[in-house]
Design an enzyme around this catalytic site. Structure first.
Site, PDB file in Angstrom:
ATOM      1  N   ASN A   9      -7.633  -7.796  -4.185  1.00 37.17           N
ATOM      2  CA  ASN A   9      -8.552  -7.554  -3.073  1.00 37.17           C
ATOM      3  C   ASN A   9      -9.440  -8.786  -2.841  1.00 37.17           C
ATOM      4  O   ASN A   9      -9.307  -9.787  -3.558  1.00 37.17           O
ATOM      5  CB  ASN A   9      -9.388  -6.296  -3.337  1.00 37.17           C
ATOM      6  CG  ASN A   9     -10.276  -6.423  -4.560  1.00 37.17           C
ATOM      7  OD1 ASN A   9     -10.581  -7.526  -4.998  1.00 37.17           O
ATOM      8  ND2 ASN A   9     -10.664  -5.294  -5.117  1.00 37.17           N
ATOM      9  N   ASP A 199      -1.615   3.715  -4.092  1.00 35.58           N
ATOM     10  CA  ASP A 199      -2.862   3.071  -4.508  1.00 35.58           C
ATOM     11  C   ASP A 199      -3.548   2.404  -3.312  1.00 35.58           C
ATOM     12  O   ASP A 199      -4.774   2.377  -3.232  1.00 35.58           O
ATOM     13  CB  ASP A 199      -2.563   2.031  -5.593  1.00 35.58           C
ATOM     14  CG  ASP A 199      -3.816   1.305  -6.048  1.00 35.58           C
ATOM     15  OD1 ASP A 199      -4.672   1.960  -6.662  1.00 35.58           O
ATOM     16  OD2 ASP A 199      -3.951   0.106  -5.772  1.00 35.58           O
TER      17      ASP A 199
END
Lengths: 326, 326, 326
Positions: A9, A199
């Site tokens: 991320n 996820d």
């Protein structure tokens, strides 16, 4: 392999989904190899279930992931694989255990996809190992049966703009067209590909709820009820079910729509609970805004989530006490 | 890891470029780890050179690639790594050696990209190992110097439609914008990413020339003259230089254009020779149409390629005789 | 580059989205290079608009895509780029024109993302070229303004199971978390990445409607109203607006949700119409089931779509007559 920006991320933490995908690949290799180790019909091991797994420490861009896998139990038609993931900072040499996961595979014939083959038995060092494995085998079998029955639920889309921190506000879904590179030799989606998408959706639900940097803390047992074929459109939907002070539980469903080839209805292929925590810029856990439940169903799911949370907490404390006494 | 449709050509053979990329990743991990093994400035190992490598047998979709790496020599500022690749068919259990490659890395400081750090020395089991390593080190150093001087050449695009089997007919180039996921922590392109693109262009040149299924047979020493930074546009160009009865030699250049950040001219970053063979549907080598040379330069390059071809052939025969006598 | 299984649907036809992505990459490179060709502030060219483009013939796995780009007009703050795509079957040598696209870029300062820089003027071979370019510039400017005003629409999710061939039945949406590798040096999503996702959603809508192999036939002008930043969640939604006997029109919206960094509301970033055709296994166009409209809005959009369809058809016939007379 080295973790790249693509795997992480914007805060540099590797997505839990990337790690789950690596774990499943290692599990698929070792169990396919084992199931073909005796003369007989060639087969491919298909993922049937992943046991609950905790993400013990976040992995970062630039670190190297070391994945090791071992077969720990075999029943007549299934293989239990234990996979360990370590992250290594190659600049400092520091190593940390990131994950310990247990997966169950079933060998499917390469000639006839619907035929489950027999698994060559393994040798156990001690009799107790076999007994413990058998116990785990019976437990997961029971649990799979139960989940299958529970599974009629559908996540309905929201029409009116919802209030922040309600279930409707953060719920999300994505569609994905299953392409050739998502699939095994048999033309079915890799379990790891599915888990990565799950996820991704769970992470978006969590980020929408608390609007901070979030990371996967754990994944409850994931059951793969049905195979998903190449060419299907899959819908992956997630909704928040429970929040504690510092964690969020998100329920994720995978539905498959085999709309091109076959005259078959959409079906539920996979479901699981993901737990996320919210992190500050320094990587410390932040308080999580409490989930606002509106409908009866939401309140019921919140209580169920609370039950799972307290159970896990109690288990972990028991383990820590045990460890302290040893 | 398991080889997927994405890693392979339409006949199911894994691209040489995919294998080169895995080799480089393994080399970068082990040499970065080694160079940081002593207290001191943190650094990242940058690829400086890959020695000539042969693709001993093609790898196929569904096989598992096992990559192992070992440090075999250290000079003051560079590390030699030996990488071996085995392909394993997990259905039959059959294993084959696919590649043995030797790579040279140089440690660059994480704080100052232009600073080359010192390499911690390794222990040699025997004195001869060190001497042989030193000899290899001196040889490659000389060769790198030579290549750098030779390098002024540019592949001009062809304007008029060319005759089949001429150099112009098959020459090809691609451009690629260097993104974050192509790069190391220092913001430079991974050597493996560059090699994968080079193999892609060489493969297109080879396929255009002989219009069959082609596979990488070997790669000559590749020298990385200069680093390529994130945000550059790179042009990868290939042209055929020589054909024998059953093989084609293709020269590939990588030029970098740092057009955004710096007021700098386009520069030659990498160059190498790839050798390809043409395969029938049954995987047997096919005759290759002879390359038609037109200009003086093309004729000269053909002769040079012939020289390299005969030299390699002679070396290989000498090795086989040696092996037979042992 | 060579088209791979990943770039294509299960029938082997390359996704229109993959081609759009390549076109945009070529356009971004040539216009960024041009805008940095004079001394001054360094900049990156950002995509503002893609003119209507037709997919003249499908591209297949194993073919090589040749993309060439040329700057055809410059206004004070924008660049018009013409991109041509040819597919080449390297086994047979056959080449076909696949696409001709026109794109508009705007140079943004690397130091201050909100600053639009001036574009160095190009030289025109003839005065008419400049005049025609200016006309195209004025036209697209007007059209962009209009689209921006029209744009309040939202695709509402469907709750009740819908009847086949209604608008609700096939409408689809996906969410995507914008990661580092989707972005330019400035941290904004590449236009090509957005277009690829738009084509993916449109393709799923089309496939759900007619349950056959479908391919992109054309894309109407796409306007990029606002930039999308790294870390956003984007929602890409598509709904069918019109069907003729052999084609389907799908409207696609991209909404951005900058939920982590900024306290800003979700906004409409891009919108466009995609046209798809349905193909038999032999690659022949199939009849398309008629779209069933239910609400007033759906009926209105159907009529508007019919208008666009008839207009395009008339234009194409006029062009063909003109070509026949020459």
């Amino acid at each position: 392999r080295i973790m790249r920006p693509d795997d992480a991320n914007i805060a540099g933490n590797v997505h839990g989904g990337t790690i789950l995908k690596m774990i499943e690949e290692a599990g698929a290799i070792i169990s396919t190899r084992h199931c073909n180790s005796q003369a007989g019909e060639p087969c491919v091991a298909a993922l049937a279930r992943v046991e609950r797994t905790d993400f013990l420490s976040p992995m970062c861009i630039g670190e190297v992931a070391n994945v090791s896998a071992e077969i720990t139990y075999t029943s007549r038609h299934s293989v239990e694989v234990q996979v360990n993931v370590m992250s290594e900072n190659i600049l400092t040499g520091a190593k940390k255990v990131t994950n310990k996961a247990t997966l169950w595979y079933v060998p499917l014939s390469l000639k006839n996809v619907n035929k489950v083959l027999e698994v060559p038995p393994i040798q156990y060092a001690r009799k107790e190992q076999e007994d413990e494995g058998k116990k785990r085998y019976e437990e997961q079998k029971l649990d799979r049966l139960e989940t299958k029955q529970r599974n009629g639920d559908v996540i309905l889309p929201v029409i009116n703009p919802a209030e922040p921190h309600t279930v409707s506000y953060s719920q999300s879904s994505l569609i994905h067209l299953v392409g050739p590179s998502d699939c095994t030799l048999l033309g079915f989606v890799h379990g790891g590909v599915t888990m990565k998408l799950m996820d991704e959706v769970a992470g978006i639900v969590a980020a929408r709820h608390c609007k901070t940097n979030i990371v996967t803390a754990s994944v409850d047992a994931i059951n793969f009820h049905e195979k998903i074929k190449k060419g299907c459109v899959i819908t992956v939907s997630g909704r928040m079910t429970f929040t504690s002070n510092k964690s969020m539980e998100i329920e994720v469903f995978v539905d498959a729509d085999p709309f091109v080839d076959e005259p078959r209805e959409r079906y539920r292929a996979v479901s699981a609970f993901f737990t996320y925590v919210s992190l500050s810029k320094e990587g410390k856990p932040l308080p999580v805004p409490q989930l606002l439940t509106e409908t009866e169903d939401e309140k019921r799911r919140f209580e169920e989530g609370k039950g799972r949370y307290l159970q896990t907490k109690a288990k972990r404390q028991a383990q820590m006490q045990q460890a302290a006494q040893q």
